[in-house]
Design an enzyme around this catalytic site. Structure first.
Site, short mmCIF file in Angstrom:
data_model
loop_
_atom_site.label_atom_id
_atom_site.label_comp_id
_atom_site.label_asym_id
_atom_site.label_seq_id
_atom_site.Cartn_x
_atom_site.Cartn_y
_atom_site.Cartn_z
N LYS A 12 41.04 37.94 48.01
CA LYS A 12 40.09 38.69 47.17
C LYS A 12 39.94 40.10 47.74
O LYS A 12 40.21 40.35 48.92
CB LYS A 12 38.72 38.00 47.11
CG LYS A 12 38.00 37.80 48.45
CD LYS A 12 37.23 39.01 48.95
CE LYS A 12 36.54 38.74 50.29
NZ LYS A 12 36.04 39.96 50.94
N GLY A 97 41.61 38.58 59.68
CA GLY A 97 40.84 39.75 60.09
C GLY A 97 41.07 40.94 59.21
O GLY A 97 40.98 42.08 59.64
N LEU A 100 40.04 40.06 53.41
CA LEU A 100 40.53 39.54 52.14
C LEU A 100 40.12 38.08 51.90
O LEU A 100 40.51 37.50 50.89
CB LEU A 100 42.06 39.65 52.09
CG LEU A 100 42.63 41.07 52.15
CD1 LEU A 100 44.16 41.02 52.21
CD2 LEU A 100 42.17 41.91 50.97
N SER A 104 38.61 31.70 54.21
CA SER A 104 37.66 31.07 53.29
C SER A 104 38.37 30.51 52.07
O SER A 104 38.05 29.43 51.57
CB SER A 104 36.60 32.09 52.85
OG SER A 104 35.82 32.52 53.95
N ASP A 137 32.08 33.24 52.33
CA ASP A 137 33.00 33.56 51.23
C ASP A 137 33.55 32.32 50.54
O ASP A 137 34.13 32.41 49.45
CB ASP A 137 34.16 34.41 51.74
CG ASP A 137 33.77 35.86 52.02
OD1 ASP A 137 32.63 36.24 51.69
OD2 ASP A 137 34.59 36.60 52.59
#
Length: 290
Positions: A12, A97, A100, A104, A137
């Site tokens: 995302k 890290g 994005l 999750s 997330d």
């Protein structure tokens, strides 16, 4: 009962991200638009492990013994009472890290995979309970999968990440992701935002802003300035995208991935400017067209 299942887990980006002051429980409320992109990890989950065991295999990456998969598996077993063991083989494409949501997203796809494998048929409320025990997330990605894993799935996300309001997605742009060679600790990024004394952008109606022509967007990410002050590669990546003609560019989440949005012309499946920019940028950056 099926023996194995292979699924994808999308990344995302955050289009705008407001960070509110730290709450008494140590978390921060946020307000952001999350939207999935085509970059994804692939998971193969199989019933190929001893009882009450979750084995995770990820080529090129050494995961700690306690990770998002094992946390999700333990929460699932407590809720359902299952004792079946599982093995997860992960093909990583989403950098860790990077802001994005890769870990999750992997966790959410894993949870719903074992729900299908074990035929436990958990209700959406139960899936969200597990999400809350794994990571903030995970709520968004769980909701996206429940809604059918639409590409893209877009929502206004608030609270710790648990309040998800789906909104109309847009398919009139292409996205280039740049992965600067730095990894940003989410914990550190929040502490830098908390201590930041510079200008903060006023709140906006994110859903209304999202409907505007991309060049008119006034979105901002509260993490971008304090994080980029410490990692100049992020400043350079944003500038590189803008120099190529991106209609909008910013950092995703707490970093370090930077994204550029290129509006499509009528009839284009992928922005021609994004394609040509990709060819230019890949000479100096690790990138993806998403």
């Amino acid at each position: 009962m099926a023996y194995s299942i292979t699924v994808t887990a999308p990344a995302k980006i955050n289009i705008g991200l407001r960070v509110l002051p730290k709450r008494l429980d140590g978390y921060h409320d946020i307000e952001s638009i999350f939207t999935t992109v085509s970059l994804c990890d692939t998971l193969t989950v199989s019933l190929d492990a001893p009882k009450e065991t979750c084995i995770v295999e990820c080529e090129g990456m050494v995961l700690p013994l306690e990770n998002t998969f094992t946390k999700a598996y333990k929460a699932f077993c407590v809720l359902t009472g299952t004792k079946y063991g599982v093995r997860v083989n992960v093909t990583k494409r989403i950098p860790s890290g990077g802001g994005l949501g890769g870990g999750s997203s992997d966790a959410s796809s894993f949870i719903q995979s074992i729900d299908r494998l074990f035929n436990t048929r958990l209700a959406s409320d139960d899936l969200h309970k597990i999400a809350g025990l794994v990571g903030s997330d995970v709520f968004f990605f769980t909701h996206a999968l429940i809604k059918g894993n639409e590409r893209p799935f877009t929502a206004v996300v608030k609270g710790r990440g648990e309040f998800i309001t789906p909104i109309e997605s847009r398919n009139d742009y292409s996205v280039i992701l740049i992965f600067p060679n730095v990894s940003v600790s989410t914990k550190d990024a929040y502490s830098w935002v908390d201590s930041y004394k510079g200008k903060r952008f006023p709140p906006i109606n994110m859903e209304k802003e999202f409907l505007k022509p991309i060049k008119e967007w006034q979105f901002s990410n509260d993490f971008t300035t304090p994080v980029s002050e410490r990692f100049k590669e992020i400043v350079s990546a944003i500038a590189a995208l803008k120099n190529c003609g991106a209609d909008f560019a910013d950092m995703s989440g707490s970093g370090s991935t930077v994204f550029g949005i290129f509006a499509k012309k009528e009839g284009e499946e992928v922005s021609s400017l994004a394609r040509s920019s990709f060819e230019v940028l890949k000479k100096n950056w690790r990138i993806a067209l998403a």
